[in-house]
Design an enzyme around this catalytic site. Sequence first.
Site, PDB file in Angstrom:
ATOM      1  N   GLY A   6       1.442   3.175  -9.343  1.00 21.83           N
ATOM      2  CA  GLY A   6       2.070   2.616  -8.037  1.00 21.83           C
ATOM      3  C   GLY A   6       3.108   3.366  -7.189  1.00 21.83           C
ATOM      4  O   GLY A   6       3.437   2.821  -6.235  1.00 21.83           O
ATOM      5  N   ALA A   7       3.507   4.529  -7.702  1.00 25.09           N
ATOM      6  CA  ALA A   7       4.558   5.218  -6.735  1.00 25.09           C
ATOM      7  C   ALA A   7       4.066   5.837  -5.300  1.00 25.09           C
ATOM      8  O   ALA A   7       4.500   5.899  -4.448  1.00 25.09           O
ATOM      9  CB  ALA A   7       5.131   6.297  -7.493  1.00 25.09           C
ATOM     10  N   SER A  56      -1.788   8.703  -5.319  1.00 27.52           N
ATOM     11  CA  SER A  56      -3.113   8.862  -4.866  1.00 27.52           C
ATOM     12  C   SER A  56      -3.256   8.516  -3.439  1.00 27.52           C
ATOM     13  O   SER A  56      -4.006   9.230  -2.704  1.00 27.52           O
ATOM     14  CB  SER A  56      -4.092   7.612  -5.562  1.00 27.52           C
ATOM     15  OG  SER A  56      -4.133   7.863  -6.914  1.00 27.52           O
ATOM     16  N   SER A 104       1.505  12.002 -14.967  1.00 30.62           N
ATOM     17  CA  SER A 104       1.835  13.300 -15.742  1.00 30.62           C
ATOM     18  C   SER A 104       3.330  13.070 -16.260  1.00 30.62           C
ATOM     19  O   SER A 104       4.265  13.838 -15.588  1.00 30.62           O
ATOM     20  CB  SER A 104       1.695  14.525 -14.979  1.00 30.62           C
ATOM     21  OG  SER A 104       2.248  14.364 -13.776  1.00 30.62           O
TER      22      SER A 104
END
Length: 209
Positions: A39-40, A43, A110
């Site tokens: 959610g940061a 994408s 990651s």
Amino acid sequence: MRQDKKNQVIWHNATVTRTRRETQNGHRGAIVWFTGHSGAGKSTIAHTVEEMLHQAGCRTFVFDGDNVRHGLCADLGFSTADRSENIRRIGEMSKLFVEAGIIALTAFISPFRADRERVRALVAPDDFLEIYCHCPLEICESRDVKGLYQKARRGEISEFTGISSPYEEPAAPELVLHTGSQSVEACAAEVLALLRGKEVIGGEDRQGR
Ligand code: ADP
């Protein structure tokens, strides 16, 4: 007689080299590695940057959970070992894309520093650009794009980064984006500036705009 695996794999000397591909493309190949909590905005920014690069005539590809977890890494879960293997495979795949002269943008949590550093070590220093999407966990959780935080809080998902699994911040990323307070457009502009600064792309796009 069983042959040693080493002797079975014979490398072909390609006449079409990375340099020739890059010259044809008009830009360098590179791995643009987005890391950060779910959610940061990894994408969102990766796809925004890709759109801008594509419009500028660059060859790009975004690796994200959708195209990797269902295929290349469909056999992997979210344990520490599986997360590491997931990142290793993505790293090796991205390396091949760099050889192809493509700008590979990756959008994965990651969470482990060692895994990211292992990917960095696969390529030349300026080929791996680590971008930390820094966003307070409360904001990520309030966005809850995929409803995963709610599920993790209810205990329906185990080993969820930030809730029940750790996230190790990058020690020296090439760029930190404050995705909790800056706009998507401002973040994307910073990434493009980084790509220009590292001479992945030129000052102008291929149409000379
Ligand atoms: P991730 O890939 O890190 O899990 P997503 O890109 O799927 O995150 O979701 C991030 C959400 O936050 C999107 O709904 C996006 O519109 C929103 N958002 C708000 N501000 C930003 C920003 N500056 N950068 C990226 N996403 C942002």
